[in-house]
Design an enzyme around this catalytic site. Structure first.
Site, PDB file in Angstrom:
ATOM      1  N   ASN A 272      25.362 146.776 121.347  1.00 58.38           N
ATOM      2  CA  ASN A 272      24.585 147.575 120.402  1.00 58.38           C
ATOM      3  C   ASN A 272      23.636 146.626 119.675  1.00 58.38           C
ATOM      4  O   ASN A 272      24.068 145.841 118.838  1.00 58.38           O
ATOM      5  CB  ASN A 272      25.562 148.250 119.426  1.00 58.38           C
ATOM      6  CG  ASN A 272      24.864 148.954 118.283  1.00 58.38           C
ATOM      7  OD1 ASN A 272      23.653 149.135 118.292  1.00 58.38           O
ATOM      8  ND2 ASN A 272      25.645 149.358 117.291  1.00 58.38           N
ATOM      9  N   TRP A 273      22.364 146.721 120.017  1.00 61.38           N
ATOM     10  CA  TRP A 273      21.394 145.805 119.411  1.00 61.38           C
ATOM     11  C   TRP A 273      21.017 146.205 117.986  1.00 61.38           C
ATOM     12  O   TRP A 273      20.329 145.467 117.299  1.00 61.38           O
ATOM     13  CB  TRP A 273      20.139 145.730 120.279  1.00 61.38           C
ATOM     14  CG  TRP A 273      20.271 144.761 121.438  1.00 61.38           C
ATOM     15  CD1 TRP A 273      21.432 144.248 121.955  1.00 61.38           C
ATOM     16  CD2 TRP A 273      19.204 144.184 122.208  1.00 61.38           C
ATOM     17  NE1 TRP A 273      21.151 143.394 122.994  1.00 61.38           N
ATOM     18  CE2 TRP A 273      19.786 143.334 123.177  1.00 61.38           C
ATOM     19  CE3 TRP A 273      17.818 144.318 122.189  1.00 61.38           C
ATOM     20  CZ2 TRP A 273      19.030 142.606 124.099  1.00 61.38           C
ATOM     21  CZ3 TRP A 273      17.058 143.597 123.117  1.00 61.38           C
ATOM     22  CH2 TRP A 273      17.659 142.747 124.045  1.00 61.38           C
ATOM     23  N   LYS A 274      21.413 147.417 117.577  1.00 64.10           N
ATOM     24  CA  LYS A 274      21.059 147.901 116.231  1.00 64.10           C
ATOM     25  C   LYS A 274      19.543 147.792 116.025  1.00 64.10           C
ATOM     26  O   LYS A 274      18.791 147.979 116.976  1.00 64.10           O
ATOM     27  CB  LYS A 274      21.866 147.154 115.167  1.00 64.10           C
ATOM     28  CG  LYS A 274      23.361 147.157 115.486  1.00 64.10           C
ATOM     29  CD  LYS A 274      24.236 146.680 114.380  1.00 64.10           C
ATOM     30  CE  LYS A 274      25.695 146.768 114.826  1.00 64.10           C
ATOM     31  NZ  LYS A 274      26.653 146.419 113.783  1.00 64.10           N
TER      32      LYS A 274
ATOM     33  N   HIS B 268      27.908 156.072 114.939  1.00 67.37           N
ATOM     34  CA  HIS B 268      28.204 154.704 114.498  1.00 67.37           C
ATOM     35  C   HIS B 268      28.372 154.693 112.979  1.00 67.37           C
ATOM     36  O   HIS B 268      27.706 155.447 112.268  1.00 67.37           O
ATOM     37  CB  HIS B 268      27.068 153.764 114.916  1.00 67.37           C
ATOM     38  CG  HIS B 268      27.404 152.326 114.688  1.00 67.37           C
ATOM     39  ND1 HIS B 268      27.317 151.730 113.452  1.00 67.37           N
ATOM     40  CD2 HIS B 268      27.864 151.367 115.527  1.00 67.37           C
ATOM     41  CE1 HIS B 268      27.711 150.467 113.553  1.00 67.37           C
ATOM     42  NE2 HIS B 268      28.039 150.224 114.802  1.00 67.37           N
TER      43      HIS B 268
ATOM     44  N   GLU C   4      27.327 152.841 110.768  1.00 72.55           N
ATOM     45  CA  GLU C   4      26.091 152.607 110.000  1.00 72.55           C
ATOM     46  C   GLU C   4      25.277 153.893 109.868  1.00 72.55           C
ATOM     47  O   GLU C   4      24.615 154.113 108.856  1.00 72.55           O
ATOM     48  CB  GLU C   4      25.285 151.476 110.665  1.00 72.55           C
ATOM     49  CG  GLU C   4      25.955 150.128 110.400  1.00 72.55           C
ATOM     50  CD  GLU C   4      25.746 149.089 111.481  1.00 72.55           C
ATOM     51  OE1 GLU C   4      24.831 149.225 112.294  1.00 72.55           O
ATOM     52  OE2 GLU C   4      26.543 148.114 111.500  1.00 72.55           O
TER      53      GLU C   4
ATOM     54  N   GLU D 188      35.915 151.311 115.855  1.00 75.71           N
ATOM     55  CA  GLU D 188      35.292 150.202 115.139  1.00 75.71           C
ATOM     56  C   GLU D 188      35.669 150.265 113.662  1.00 75.71           C
ATOM     57  O   GLU D 188      35.089 151.050 112.906  1.00 75.71           O
ATOM     58  CB  GLU D 188      33.766 150.281 115.255  1.00 75.71           C
ATOM     59  CG  GLU D 188      33.245 150.235 116.670  1.00 75.71           C
ATOM     60  CD  GLU D 188      31.795 149.802 116.707  1.00 75.71           C
ATOM     61  OE1 GLU D 188      31.526 148.746 117.292  1.00 75.71           O
ATOM     62  OE2 GLU D 188      30.944 150.504 116.135  1.00 75.71           O
TER      63      GLU D 188
ATOM     64  N   GLY E  57      30.365 143.124 111.844  1.00 77.75           N
ATOM     65  CA  GLY E  57      29.444 142.128 111.326  1.00 77.75           C
ATOM     66  C   GLY E  57      30.044 141.175 110.308  1.00 77.75           C
ATOM     67  O   GLY E  57      29.324 140.447 109.621  1.00 77.75           O
TER      68      GLY E  57
ATOM     69  N   SER F  73      33.133 142.590 115.390  1.00 77.37           N
ATOM     70  CA  SER F  73      33.263 141.133 115.473  1.00 77.37           C
ATOM     71  C   SER F  73      33.898 140.643 116.776  1.00 77.37           C
ATOM     72  O   SER F  73      34.615 139.644 116.791  1.00 77.37           O
ATOM     73  CB  SER F  73      34.032 140.592 114.260  1.00 77.37           C
ATOM     74  OG  SER F  73      33.300 140.845 113.067  1.00 77.37           O
TER      75      SER F  73
HETATM   76  P1  PGA Z   1      29.518 143.412 115.473  1.00 71.19           P
HETATM   77  O1  PGA Z   1      29.060 144.965 115.492  1.00 71.19           O
HETATM   78  O2  PGA Z   1      29.967 143.074 116.861  1.00 71.19           O
HETATM   79  O3  PGA Z   1      28.265 142.670 115.064  1.00 71.19           O
HETATM   80  O4  PGA Z   1      30.619 143.301 114.478  1.00 71.19           O
HETATM   81  C1  PGA Z   1      29.769 145.905 116.248  1.00 71.19           C
HETATM   82  C2  PGA Z   1      29.114 147.259 116.128  1.00 71.19           C
HETATM   83  O5  PGA Z   1      28.710 147.651 115.034  1.00 71.19           O
HETATM   84  O6  PGA Z   1      28.985 147.987 117.132  1.00 71.19           O
END
Ligand code: PGA
Length: 247
Positions: A8-10, A92, A94, A162, A168, A207
């Site tokens: 996931n590049w966000k 997600h 976020e 998640e 993150g 992570s």
């Molecule tokens: P991360 O993000 O690997 O940077 O913790 C995972 C995600 O949000 O899909």
């Protein structure tokens, strides 16, 4: 079941970042697991062109629940498909936090994605306060029931667990904690969609990096990973793909 390494590049990446994609498919020409990258919408078509003829699948990070219409700034599942995507991440944390997405909205998006021929990667996970309060299974069970269409199948659904506090942050749950949630999710998914649940990939996310991938992939009912930060570099993501292929 083929395991899945998803990235996931966000909100990261420009056309120049496609060099990482070229490096990844060169390093992993025929991985044992499936490999998916979900770039920002601006890069879906160009990444799909780069990935054409390789083992890499390309996905979106969100879609609207409607097929078309007056929804400025949104994109539909059919548009993602048209741009070359085969998957879409939905719900997600976020998006749940930044855009107040509810389980019902995520479910509607998942139905739209599946109807358009995409594989829905539905994300769920507890906050740190919820885990501290001992509510993890209650929270993820409710999210799963509310976000997953009852008619979903192993062919059109992936679940990503998640923990919000692990995204993150460099922190991860313990191996027994991951095992507990994934076993619980398999059972809850069976209650939701029936015997198809046995073939649905349950990803762990939060992570994941080359140094912890192998021990996470050894956990029962962990069928891959959703990777954020470590998916941006071909060397890191390639190492995670290799770890999953060896699991
Ligand atoms: P991360 O993000 O690997 O940077 O913790 C995972 C995600 O949000 O899909």
């Amino acid at each position: 079941m083929k395991k899945l390494a998803a990235g996931n590049w966000k909100m990261n990446g420009t056309a120049a970042s496609l060099s990482e994609v070229a490096a990844l498919v060169q390093a992993q020409p025929a991985p044992v697991c499936e490999m998916l990258l979900c770039p920002p919408a601006t890069l879906v078509a160009s990444m799909a062109a780069t990935a054409k003829g390789t083992a890499l699948h390309v996905g979106g990070q969100d879609c609207h629940a409607k097929a078309s219409g007056a929804h400025t700034g949104d994109i539909s599942a059919a548009m993602l498909r048209d741009a070359g995507a085969s998957h879409v991440i939905l719900g997600h944390s976020e998006r749940r936090a930044d855009h107040n997405e509810t389980d019902a909205q995520v479910l509607a998006k998942a139905e739209a994605a599946i109807a358009a021929g995409l594989i829905a990667v539905v994300c769920i996970g507890e906050t740190e306060a919820e885990r501290d309060a001992g509510r993890t299974l209650d929270v993820v069970g409710t999210q799963l029931h509310g976000s997953v269409p009852a008619g979903a199948t192993a062919a059109n659904l992936v679940i990503a667990y998640e923990p919000v506090w692990a995204i993150g942050t460099g922190r991860t749950p313990t191996i027994p904690e991951i095992a507990e949630v994934h076993a619980f999710l398999r059972a809850r998914l069976t209650a939701r969609i029936g015997e198809q649940a046995a073939g649905v990939r349950l990803l762990y996310g939060g992570s994941v990096k080359p140094s912890n991938a192998a021990e996470i992939f050894a956990v029962p009912h962990v069928d891959g990973a959703l990777v954020g930060g470590a998916s941006l570099k071909a060397s890191d993501f390639g190492a995670i793909v290799a770890a999953l292929s060896a699991a």
